[in-house]
Scaffold this motif. Structure first.
Motif, PDB file in Angstrom:
ATOM      1  N   GLU A  12     -14.684  -3.459  -8.904  1.00 51.61           N
ATOM      2  CA  GLU A  12     -15.064  -2.126  -9.326  1.00 51.61           C
ATOM      3  C   GLU A  12     -13.874  -1.308  -9.805  1.00 51.61           C
ATOM      4  O   GLU A  12     -13.997  -0.455 -10.669  1.00 51.61           O
ATOM      5  N   ARG A  13     -12.706  -1.564  -9.196  1.00 49.99           N
ATOM      6  CA  ARG A  13     -11.517  -0.788  -9.513  1.00 49.99           C
ATOM      7  C   ARG A  13     -10.298  -1.681  -9.626  1.00 49.99           C
ATOM      8  O   ARG A  13     -10.291  -2.823  -9.175  1.00 49.99           O
ATOM      9  N   LYS A  14      -9.243  -1.093 -10.188  1.00 50.30           N
ATOM     10  CA  LYS A  14      -7.923  -1.709 -10.131  1.00 50.30           C
ATOM     11  C   LYS A  14      -6.947  -0.631  -9.681  1.00 50.30           C
ATOM     12  O   LYS A  14      -7.262   0.563  -9.703  1.00 50.30           O
ATOM     13  N   LEU A  15      -5.755  -1.076  -9.262  1.00 49.84           N
ATOM     14  CA  LEU A  15      -4.758  -0.153  -8.727  1.00 49.84           C
ATOM     15  C   LEU A  15      -3.534  -0.131  -9.632  1.00 49.84           C
ATOM     16  O   LEU A  15      -2.992  -1.186  -9.989  1.00 49.84           O
ATOM     17  N   VAL A  16      -3.106   1.078  -9.998  1.00 51.51           N
ATOM     18  CA  VAL A  16      -1.891   1.265 -10.788  1.00 51.51           C
ATOM     19  C   VAL A  16      -0.910   2.071  -9.932  1.00 51.51           C
ATOM     20  O   VAL A  16      -1.232   3.181  -9.492  1.00 51.51           O
ATOM     21  N   LEU A  17       0.270   1.504  -9.682  1.00 56.24           N
ATOM     22  CA  LEU A  17       1.281   2.153  -8.843  1.00 56.24           C
ATOM     23  C   LEU A  17       2.498   2.516  -9.696  1.00 56.24           C
ATOM     24  O   LEU A  17       3.064   1.657 -10.372  1.00 56.24           O
ATOM     25  N   VAL A  18       2.889   3.787  -9.650  1.00 60.58           N
ATOM     26  CA  VAL A  18       4.074   4.255 -10.379  1.00 60.58           C
ATOM     27  C   VAL A  18       5.120   4.674  -9.352  1.00 60.58           C
ATOM     28  O   VAL A  18       4.893   5.589  -8.552  1.00 60.58           O
ATOM     29  N   ASN A  19       6.266   4.002  -9.364  1.00 60.19           N
ATOM     30  CA  ASN A  19       7.330   4.274  -8.388  1.00 60.19           C
ATOM     31  C   ASN A  19       8.431   5.167  -8.971  1.00 60.19           C
ATOM     32  O   ASN A  19       8.875   4.963 -10.098  1.00 60.19           O
ATOM     33  N   ASP A  20       8.869   6.147  -8.158  1.00 59.71           N
ATOM     34  CA  ASP A  20      10.091   6.922  -8.442  1.00 59.71           C
ATOM     35  C   ASP A  20      10.108   7.603  -9.812  1.00 59.71           C
ATOM     36  O   ASP A  20      11.120   7.552 -10.519  1.00 59.71           O
TER      37      ASP A  20
ATOM     38  N   LYS B  82      -4.112  -0.967  -1.423  1.00 62.74           N
ATOM     39  CA  LYS B  82      -4.066  -2.231  -2.158  1.00 62.74           C
ATOM     40  C   LYS B  82      -5.089  -3.210  -1.593  1.00 62.74           C
ATOM     41  O   LYS B  82      -5.798  -3.893  -2.344  1.00 62.74           O
ATOM     42  N   GLU B  83      -5.181  -3.272  -0.265  1.00 63.05           N
ATOM     43  CA  GLU B  83      -6.169  -4.158   0.372  1.00 63.05           C
ATOM     44  C   GLU B  83      -7.592  -3.758   0.004  1.00 63.05           C
ATOM     45  O   GLU B  83      -8.443  -4.613  -0.229  1.00 63.05           O
ATOM     46  N   LYS B  84      -7.831  -2.438  -0.076  1.00 62.77           N
ATOM     47  CA  LYS B  84      -9.179  -1.938  -0.360  1.00 62.77           C
ATOM     48  C   LYS B  84      -9.571  -2.082  -1.827  1.00 62.77           C
ATOM     49  O   LYS B  84     -10.705  -2.423  -2.153  1.00 62.77           O
ATOM     50  N   VAL B  85      -8.615  -1.814  -2.713  1.00 66.50           N
ATOM     51  CA  VAL B  85      -8.931  -1.808  -4.146  1.00 66.50           C
ATOM     52  C   VAL B  85      -8.767  -3.182  -4.778  1.00 66.50           C
ATOM     53  O   VAL B  85      -9.628  -3.656  -5.520  1.00 66.50           O
ATOM     54  N   VAL B  86      -7.653  -3.832  -4.481  1.00 68.14           N
ATOM     55  CA  VAL B  86      -7.310  -5.070  -5.189  1.00 68.14           C
ATOM     56  C   VAL B  86      -7.903  -6.297  -4.518  1.00 68.14           C
ATOM     57  O   VAL B  86      -8.506  -7.154  -5.162  1.00 68.14           O
ATOM     58  N   GLY B  87      -7.747  -6.418  -3.213  1.00 74.46           N
ATOM     59  CA  GLY B  87      -8.230  -7.600  -2.519  1.00 74.46           C
ATOM     60  C   GLY B  87      -7.307  -8.786  -2.722  1.00 74.46           C
ATOM     61  O   GLY B  87      -6.416  -8.779  -3.573  1.00 74.46           O
ATOM     62  N   LYS B  88      -7.496  -9.807  -1.920  1.00 76.92           N
ATOM     63  CA  LYS B  88      -6.644 -10.996  -1.986  1.00 76.92           C
ATOM     64  C   LYS B  88      -7.019 -11.867  -3.183  1.00 76.92           C
ATOM     65  O   LYS B  88      -8.183 -12.051  -3.490  1.00 76.92           O
ATOM     66  N   GLY B  89      -6.000 -12.395  -3.827  1.00 79.68           N
ATOM     67  CA  GLY B  89      -6.220 -13.320  -4.933  1.00 79.68           C
ATOM     68  C   GLY B  89      -6.336 -12.681  -6.297  1.00 79.68           C
ATOM     69  O   GLY B  89      -6.425 -13.389  -7.304  1.00 79.68           O
ATOM     70  N   PHE B  90      -6.342 -11.336  -6.365  1.00 81.96           N
ATOM     71  CA  PHE B  90      -6.505 -10.658  -7.649  1.00 81.96           C
ATOM     72  C   PHE B  90      -5.319  -9.755  -8.001  1.00 81.96           C
ATOM     73  O   PHE B  90      -5.412  -8.915  -8.887  1.00 81.96           O
TER      74      PHE B  90
END
Length: 344
Positions: A75-83, A37-45
């Motif tokens: 450059e990217r966004k993060l999509v997280l799918v839980n459970d 998350k820190e690498k892809v999204v960054g703070k504030g986004f």
């Protein structure tokens, strides 16, 4: 690829399009998600470039919509799918047809998306969806650390607080926690909490000494009781008697050992009954008035006992307690006989 290699790649900005995380060490799963998350999204986004889909609310349309939306100023966004249950055997949270479509879509995830499936403790590696993720990205098993890895992890973790601990002290620390071994009840989250206790105890001092650890673990009486019960649960009579006598050798009063052992049997019985009613260990802690850590250990330990067995042990303990208090039996002999009976 193991966990440390995967983390190194992330920190070097070598980020895959898709990951499947699973394993019993949830601390490592959460740490991986934090780093990516820190690498892809960054703070504030976070609101713009980070999407979470819970398994119970999952549809392929939701996933595609999240993955196909372009990232905002990144450059990217993060999509997280839980459970999402499709990774575990026959459990299904989506239809067969939707699962087939998901397998097909995994090969076509946009370069602008990193998709992370946060699975459970285990997966069925024979499933097509697992094989496709392995082909297109990384399936990462976040398993419990071995002794060597744990030493390195403890050393690294203590450094985060600007403290140092030599190998001798690290080994002593590991001996006094309950992480290693097949029946160990602690997770890395528990170990981190133990490290926080050390940091708080030390104050401004930077080097952890053996005497610091001895002072901290002097209050490990509850741990000794759990280890005694572990031996009893496995019917290891010799080990149980040895642990009992070791506690006496430490100077623990027999009356205290007896009272705590009896109280622990009560807690195991209460925990067993509440677990069968569907309560979580966190809820049980509040319900019966014990520390959440103790509740978690009780939840793990009571798996080795039936309700009838625990009720029988409690009844036997009350008889032993009466024999001691009435002077019919010497306390040491009475409690030793009780432990032997528990191991049968």
């Amino acid at each position: 690829m193991n966990y440390s290699e995967a983390i190194k790649k992330l920190k070097a900005n070598e980020i895959e399009k898709i990951y499947l995380l699973y394993g019993e060490e949830t601390y490592l799963v959460e740490e991986f998600i934090k780093v990516i998350k820190e690498k892809v999204v960054g703070k504030g986004f976070e609101d713009l470039n980070f999407f979470i889909i819970e398994g119970k609310e999952f549809t392929l349309e939701k996933l595609i919509d999240a993955c196909e939306t372009l990232p905002f100023m990144a450059e990217r966004k993060l999509v997280l799918v839980n459970d999402l249950e499709i990774f575990q055997g026959k459990k299904k949270s989506i239809s067969e047809e939707e699962e087939k479509r998901l397998v097909a879509y995994i090969a076509n995830i946009p370069e602008t998306t990193s998709l992370v499936f946060n699975g459970s403790t285990s997966i069925d590696s024979r499933k097509k969806v697992v094989k496709e993720i392995q082909k297109q990205g990384i399936v990462l098993h976040c398993e419990r650390l071995n002794a060597k890895e744990l030493k390195h992890w403890v050393q690294k973790s203590i450094r985060k607080y600007d403290k140092t601990m030599d190998l001798k002290e690290i080994e002593y620390f590991i001996e006094n926690i309950d992480y290693l071994g097949k029946t160990a009840a602690q997770s890395l989250l528990d170990v981190e909490n133990e490290i926080k206790k050390i940091v708080a105890f030390m104050g401004e001092r930077s080097t952890v000494t053996l005497s610091d650890l001895e002072s901290i673990f002097t209050s490990s009486f509850q741990n000794d009781i759990f280890k005694l019960l572990d031996a009893i649960e496995k019917k290891r009579m010799g080990e149980a008697i040895k642990r009992f006598n070791a506690m006496i050798h430490k100077g623990e009063p027999i009356v205290k050992i007896a009272a705590t052992l009896g109280n622990q049997v009560r807690n195991l019985l209460k925990t067993k009954l509440l677990l069968e009613e569907g309560y979580s260990s966190k809820m049980i802690a509040g319900k019966i008035g014990i520390h959440p850590f103790v509740a978690t250990k009780c939840a793990n330990q009571c798996k080795g006992f039936t309700i009838e067995r625990l009720e029988g042990l409690l009844s036997q303990f009350l008889q032993v307690d009466l024999a001691i208090k009435s002077g019919k039996m010497k306390d040491h002999i009475a409690l030793e006989l009780f432990i032997i009976e528990m191991c049968k």
